[in-house]
Motif scaffolding. Structure first.
Motif, PDB file in Angstrom:
ATOM      1  N   GLU A   5     154.636  16.066  63.596  1.00  0.00           N
ATOM      2  CA  GLU A   5     154.157  17.442  63.817  1.00  0.00           C
ATOM      3  C   GLU A   5     152.800  17.482  64.524  1.00  0.00           C
ATOM      4  N   TYR A  27     163.283  21.684  65.949  1.00  0.00           N
ATOM      5  CA  TYR A  27     163.412  23.092  66.323  1.00  0.00           C
ATOM      6  C   TYR A  27     164.772  23.437  66.936  1.00  0.00           C
ATOM      7  N   GLU A  66     147.701  26.237  72.199  1.00  0.00           N
ATOM      8  CA  GLU A  66     147.697  26.298  70.739  1.00  0.00           C
ATOM      9  C   GLU A  66     146.871  27.468  70.203  1.00  0.00           C
ATOM     10  N   GLY A  69     149.028  30.838  69.908  1.00  0.00           N
ATOM     11  CA  GLY A  69     150.140  30.963  68.979  1.00  0.00           C
ATOM     12  C   GLY A  69     150.759  29.620  68.681  1.00  0.00           C
ATOM     13  N   SER A  70     151.776  29.651  67.853  1.00  0.00           N
ATOM     14  CA  SER A  70     152.426  28.416  67.426  1.00  0.00           C
ATOM     15  C   SER A  70     153.415  27.937  68.483  1.00  0.00           C
ATOM     16  N   PHE A  71     153.703  26.657  68.427  1.00  0.00           N
ATOM     17  CA  PHE A  71     154.693  26.075  69.326  1.00  0.00           C
ATOM     18  C   PHE A  71     156.061  26.715  69.081  1.00  0.00           C
ATOM     19  N   LYS A  72     156.358  26.970  67.832  1.00  0.00           N
ATOM     20  CA  LYS A  72     157.654  27.542  67.473  1.00  0.00           C
ATOM     21  C   LYS A  72     157.852  28.896  68.167  1.00  0.00           C
ATOM     22  N   SER A  73     156.817  29.736  68.162  1.00  0.00           N
ATOM     23  CA  SER A  73     156.910  31.044  68.821  1.00  0.00           C
ATOM     24  C   SER A  73     157.032  30.892  70.335  1.00  0.00           C
ATOM     25  N   TRP A  74     156.274  29.967  70.890  1.00  0.00           N
ATOM     26  CA  TRP A  74     156.308  29.728  72.332  1.00  0.00           C
ATOM     27  C   TRP A  74     157.701  29.254  72.748  1.00  0.00           C
TER      28      TRP A  74
END
Length: 183
Positions: A5, A27, A66, A69-74
């Motif tokens: 992570e 993901y 970073e 926002g988060s990588f997940k949102s991107w």
């Protein structure tokens, strides 16, 4: 180096395969859910779309920040946009005609309606943060592909004012999308 992570983004930026494999493992299911929701009428396109999403992450990792926002949102944003692009592509393919033998393909009216409905719902969700007159500007310029000069004339505003309103609207849409917790 083994991806985790804390270092997978660095690995992808260095073009190390371990980084993107970590993204796929961590993901992949989440991104597939996003794609499947939008491409429910085109299940055969899901795998190809997923490949394009991972390729997009690989190629565009330098645009990830970073602090925003988060990588997940991107990554979810990339998945949504790629799925919408597949819907548009399917819509265009349904409307094309073969001129070789003058054969017109039978349009799948139900599929076309589903694609149009999904695009319409996505568009309305994106534009909901704007004033109604700005929503109309966006629809005319981007959805109906009218020339900005024509739109500004029809709406009684200057061309420069139109571009400023489009710029501010895009910024507001980005901020609203980034602040959303759900996808």
């Amino acid at each position: 180096m083994k991806a985790n992570e804390k270092n997978f983004i660095t690995l992808i930026r260095r073009k190390k395969e371990a980084g993107i494999l970590y993204v796929i493992d961590t993901y992949g299911r989440y991104l597939r859910t996003i794609v499947s929701k939008r491409l429910f009428a085109l299940p055969d396109q899901t795998d190809e779309c997923m490949n394009d999403i991972f390729l997009g992450i690989w190629k565009n990792i330098d645009s990830f920040d970073e602090s925003k926002g988060s990588f997940k949102s991107w990554a979810a944003g990339i998945a949504r946009l790629e799925a919408i692009e597949y819907l548009r592509k399917a819509s265009r393919e349904l409307q094309t005609a073969s001129l070789d033998g003058l054969e017109l393909p039978q349009e799948d009216v139900h599929l076309l309606a589903l694609v149009e409905q999904e695009l319409s719902e996505e568009t309305q969700a994106l534009l909901s943060c704007l004033k109604p007159e700005d929503q109309e500007l966006f629809l005319r310029v981007y959805a109906y592909e009218e020339k900005p000069e024509e739109v500004s004339t029809k709406m009684g505003i200057t061309r420069d004012s139109l571009y400023v309103r489009l710029f501010r609207g895009k910024r507001k849409i980005r901020m609203t999308a980034a602040s959303r917790k759900e996808i």
